[in-house]
Design a protein around this motif. Sequence first.
Motif, PDB file in Angstrom:
ATOM      1  N   VAL A 211     -46.131   3.508  24.282  1.00 53.21           N
ATOM      2  CA  VAL A 211     -47.535   3.109  24.212  1.00 53.21           C
ATOM      3  C   VAL A 211     -47.949   2.980  22.750  1.00 53.21           C
ATOM      4  CG1 VAL A 211     -49.923   3.803  24.661  1.00 53.21           C
ATOM      5  CG2 VAL A 211     -48.168   4.170  26.406  1.00 53.21           C
ATOM      6  N   TYR A 212     -48.497   1.816  22.427  1.00 52.73           N
ATOM      7  CA  TYR A 212     -49.060   1.631  21.083  1.00 52.73           C
ATOM      8  C   TYR A 212     -50.563   1.485  21.229  1.00 52.73           C
ATOM      9  CZ  TYR A 212     -50.133  -0.264  16.471  1.00 52.73           C
ATOM     10  OH  TYR A 212     -50.676  -0.465  15.220  1.00 52.73           O
ATOM     11  N   ASP A 213     -51.257   2.489  20.750  1.00 51.17           N
ATOM     12  CA  ASP A 213     -52.717   2.462  20.727  1.00 51.17           C
ATOM     13  C   ASP A 213     -53.194   1.842  19.423  1.00 51.17           C
ATOM     14  OD1 ASP A 213     -55.292   3.846  19.638  1.00 51.17           O
ATOM     15  OD2 ASP A 213     -55.433   4.179  21.788  1.00 51.17           O
ATOM     16  N   SER A 214     -52.716   2.388  18.303  1.00 50.37           N
ATOM     17  CA  SER A 214     -53.165   1.925  16.992  1.00 50.37           C
ATOM     18  C   SER A 214     -52.322   2.601  15.919  1.00 50.37           C
ATOM     19  CB  SER A 214     -54.645   2.267  16.780  1.00 50.37           C
ATOM     20  OG  SER A 214     -54.854   3.671  16.910  1.00 50.37           O
ATOM     21  N   GLY A 215     -52.586   2.230  14.658  1.00 50.60           N
ATOM     22  CA  GLY A 215     -51.947   2.874  13.514  1.00 50.60           C
ATOM     23  C   GLY A 215     -50.986   1.971  12.784  1.00 50.60           C
ATOM     24  N   ASP A 216     -50.935   2.115  11.452  1.00 51.09           N
ATOM     25  CA  ASP A 216     -49.976   1.349  10.670  1.00 51.09           C
ATOM     26  C   ASP A 216     -48.996   2.255   9.920  1.00 51.09           C
ATOM     27  OD1 ASP A 216     -51.831   2.344   8.903  1.00 51.09           O
ATOM     28  OD2 ASP A 216     -52.349   0.416   8.010  1.00 51.09           O
ATOM     29  N   LYS A 217     -49.451   3.402   9.428  1.00 45.35           N
ATOM     30  CA  LYS A 217     -48.548   4.355   8.769  1.00 45.35           C
ATOM     31  C   LYS A 217     -47.763   5.144   9.821  1.00 45.35           C
ATOM     32  CE  LYS A 217     -50.032   3.455   4.569  1.00 45.35           C
ATOM     33  NZ  LYS A 217     -51.027   2.407   4.928  1.00 45.35           N
ATOM     34  N   THR A 218     -48.441   5.552  10.870  1.00 45.21           N
ATOM     35  CA  THR A 218     -47.828   6.177  12.035  1.00 45.21           C
ATOM     36  C   THR A 218     -48.384   5.477  13.275  1.00 45.21           C
ATOM     37  OG1 THR A 218     -49.561   7.867  12.146  1.00 45.21           O
ATOM     38  CG2 THR A 218     -47.549   8.432  10.930  1.00 45.21           C
ATOM     39  N   ALA A 219     -47.766   5.753  14.405  1.00 45.01           N
ATOM     40  CA  ALA A 219     -48.218   5.133  15.659  1.00 45.01           C
ATOM     41  C   ALA A 219     -48.965   6.166  16.491  1.00 45.01           C
ATOM     42  CB  ALA A 219     -47.027   4.591  16.426  1.00 45.01           C
ATOM     43  N   PHE A 220     -50.183   5.833  16.856  1.00 50.49           N
ATOM     44  CA  PHE A 220     -50.965   6.684  17.746  1.00 50.49           C
ATOM     45  C   PHE A 220     -50.586   6.287  19.169  1.00 50.49           C
ATOM     46  CE2 PHE A 220     -55.222   8.100  19.510  1.00 50.49           C
ATOM     47  CZ  PHE A 220     -54.999   9.446  19.257  1.00 50.49           C
ATOM     48  N   THR A 221     -50.078   7.245  19.930  1.00 47.35           N
ATOM     49  CA  THR A 221     -49.489   6.926  21.225  1.00 47.35           C
ATOM     50  C   THR A 221     -49.958   7.874  22.316  1.00 47.35           C
ATOM     51  OG1 THR A 221     -47.373   6.372  22.293  1.00 47.35           O
ATOM     52  CG2 THR A 221     -47.432   8.378  20.952  1.00 47.35           C
ATOM     53  N   ALA A 222     -49.584   7.572  23.556  1.00 52.01           N
ATOM     54  CA  ALA A 222     -49.915   8.423  24.699  1.00 52.01           C
ATOM     55  C   ALA A 222     -48.861   9.498  24.852  1.00 52.01           C
ATOM     56  CB  ALA A 222     -50.004   7.582  25.966  1.00 52.01           C
ATOM     57  N   GLY A 223     -49.287  10.756  24.842  1.00 50.33           N
ATOM     58  CA  GLY A 223     -48.382  11.865  25.070  1.00 50.33           C
ATOM     59  C   GLY A 223     -48.242  12.162  26.550  1.00 50.33           C
ATOM     60  N   GLY A 224     -47.739  13.343  26.852  1.00 52.60           N
ATOM     61  CA  GLY A 224     -47.465  13.686  28.239  1.00 52.60           C
ATOM     62  C   GLY A 224     -48.578  14.406  28.955  1.00 52.60           C
ATOM     63  N   ALA A 225     -49.679  14.715  28.258  1.00 49.93           N
ATOM     64  CA  ALA A 225     -50.722  15.546  28.852  1.00 49.93           C
ATOM     65  C   ALA A 225     -51.954  14.774  29.298  1.00 49.93           C
ATOM     66  CB  ALA A 225     -51.138  16.636  27.861  1.00 49.93           C
ATOM     67  N   GLY A 226     -51.870  13.447  29.344  1.00 47.08           N
ATOM     68  CA  GLY A 226     -53.012  12.637  29.762  1.00 47.08           C
ATOM     69  C   GLY A 226     -52.675  11.782  30.970  1.00 47.08           C
ATOM     70  N   ILE A 227     -53.676  11.127  31.528  1.00 46.29           N
ATOM     71  CA  ILE A 227     -53.469  10.280  32.705  1.00 46.29           C
ATOM     72  C   ILE A 227     -52.585   9.083  32.385  1.00 46.29           C
ATOM     73  CG2 ILE A 227     -55.523   8.837  32.385  1.00 46.29           C
ATOM     74  CD1 ILE A 227     -54.118  10.193  35.738  1.00 46.29           C
ATOM     75  N   GLY A 228     -52.539   8.672  31.094  1.00 48.03           N
ATOM     76  CA  GLY A 228     -51.688   7.548  30.719  1.00 48.03           C
ATOM     77  C   GLY A 228     -50.233   7.788  31.072  1.00 48.03           C
ATOM     78  N   ASN A 229     -49.758   9.012  30.886  1.00 49.27           N
ATOM     79  CA  ASN A 229     -48.378   9.357  31.227  1.00 49.27           C
ATOM     80  C   ASN A 229     -48.126   9.191  32.722  1.00 49.27           C
ATOM     81  OD1 ASN A 229     -45.768  10.689  30.302  1.00 49.27           O
ATOM     82  ND2 ASN A 229     -46.396  12.081  31.923  1.00 49.27           N
ATOM     83  N   GLU A 230     -49.052   9.676  33.516  1.00 47.85           N
ATOM     84  CA  GLU A 230     -48.950   9.541  34.978  1.00 47.85           C
ATOM     85  C   GLU A 230     -48.992   8.081  35.394  1.00 47.85           C
ATOM     86  OE1 GLU A 230     -49.576  10.839  39.239  1.00 47.85           O
ATOM     87  OE2 GLU A 230     -48.406  11.452  37.489  1.00 47.85           O
ATOM     88  N   MET A 231     -49.825   7.293  34.740  1.00 44.90           N
ATOM     89  CA  MET A 231     -49.944   5.884  35.099  1.00 44.90           C
ATOM     90  C   MET A 231     -48.637   5.133  34.846  1.00 44.90           C
ATOM     91  SD  MET A 231     -53.800   5.001  33.758  1.00 44.90           S
ATOM     92  CE  MET A 231     -53.650   3.256  34.199  1.00 44.90           C
ATOM     93  N   ILE A 232     -47.997   5.437  33.725  1.00 42.66           N
ATOM     94  CA  ILE A 232     -46.718   4.787  33.416  1.00 42.66           C
ATOM     95  C   ILE A 232     -45.682   5.146  34.484  1.00 42.66           C
ATOM     96  CG2 ILE A 232     -44.797   4.759  31.776  1.00 42.66           C
ATOM     97  CD1 ILE A 232     -46.946   5.169  29.548  1.00 42.66           C
ATOM     98  N   LYS A 233     -45.642   6.411  34.851  1.00 44.62           N
ATOM     99  CA  LYS A 233     -44.701   6.861  35.876  1.00 44.62           C
ATOM    100  C   LYS A 233     -44.959   6.163  37.205  1.00 44.62           C
ATOM    101  CE  LYS A 233     -44.192  11.269  35.873  1.00 44.62           C
ATOM    102  NZ  LYS A 233     -44.444  12.719  36.119  1.00 44.62           N
ATOM    103  N   ARG A 234     -46.243   6.112  37.597  1.00 46.45           N
ATOM    104  CA  ARG A 234     -46.591   5.480  38.881  1.00 46.45           C
ATOM    105  C   ARG A 234     -46.352   3.981  38.863  1.00 46.45           C
ATOM    106  NH1 ARG A 234     -49.779   9.018  42.323  1.00 46.45           N
ATOM    107  NH2 ARG A 234     -49.705   7.241  43.759  1.00 46.45           N
ATOM    108  N   ALA A 235     -46.307   3.379  37.675  1.00 49.40           N
ATOM    109  CA  ALA A 235     -46.093   1.939  37.548  1.00 49.40           C
ATOM    110  C   ALA A 235     -44.617   1.568  37.381  1.00 49.40           C
ATOM    111  CB  ALA A 235     -46.888   1.400  36.364  1.00 49.40           C
TER     112      ALA A 235
END
Length: 329
Positions: A211-235
């Motif tokens: 998941v790429y949310d934003s960032g140029d020096k580092t990447a701000f991403t979805a970790g394992g503790a949010g609904i985004g992680n579950e959504m990826i799994k369910r998809a």
Amino acid sequence: MTGKRPLSLLSAVAAATLLISGCGGASEGGSAPAASAAEGFPVTVSNCGVKTTYQRPPERAVSLNQHATEVMLALGLEKSLVGTAYLDDKILPEYQDAYGSIKVLAKKYPSFETLLAAEPDFAYGGFASAFEEKEGRSRDALKKTGVNSYLNIEECPDGPVTMDTLDQEIRNVAKVFGVADRGEQQLKKLHKTLDGVDAKLAGVEPRKVFVYDSGDKTAFTAGGAGIGNEMIKRAGGVNLFADVDKAWGDVSFEQVAERAPETILIYDYGDQPVEDKKKFLLGHPALKDVPAIKNKSFAVLPLSSAVLGVRAPAGVESLARQLHPERFK
């Protein structure tokens, strides 16, 4: 800012507080006289460390953040809303008419003064930033003025955030407003979408997703503790940074390259267009050998679909169609 309010405004707030305290219908760990309780009440809700007993449903609610607003509208509570604020996307078409009847207090978060001027008895925040202490909008500050509050439980999980967490979020809000039946009707609709995706993806080989949310020096991403992680799994995917023990986190682009994602999921919001994000990633030297970059394999979701709200099941379906289009022909 709040420390410099003029005396006249403080007086007005105090007067509003007396009115709210007299008719708001809730107490922190206490109760109002039984005679004033509405049918089916009192109800008590524990939320992110705050326990509140409601003698009757809130009548003058304010919603802060899109997913909070859309939960309210999905439950048919627009007449209970006296204000709303902070959208990341357009309101879903099915809620647009209802949304149009509600006063927008601010494009982003309202000041504490603006919030209190709406004379709310309840504030529902989607992100913890809705109740930012340094901005004067803390839950404790609201409580002191007679305003009860509720925070989306993705912001204070007591375990993995899953679709069961979404069920609890909707049930909690429905309970506060005395519309439990509407909550169950909404959940049937949302689970029908999820069940349809499950049937389509039976036996599918998961794709490796970054998941790429934003960032140029580092990447701000979805970790394992949010609904985004579950959504990826369910998809039908696997979140390559599920080991980040937070809903969101920063990782290096070198770490992304090492984990070799097959698809990059871009969250679309704010002022940076998706095409600009793609261009940045395609040109990043650390990513040049990543399969997703070589194959230009991208998926896109609006940020409003990747948080704990009524859009999440449709977001799962949208992502599944992008990761496994062959299953949806």
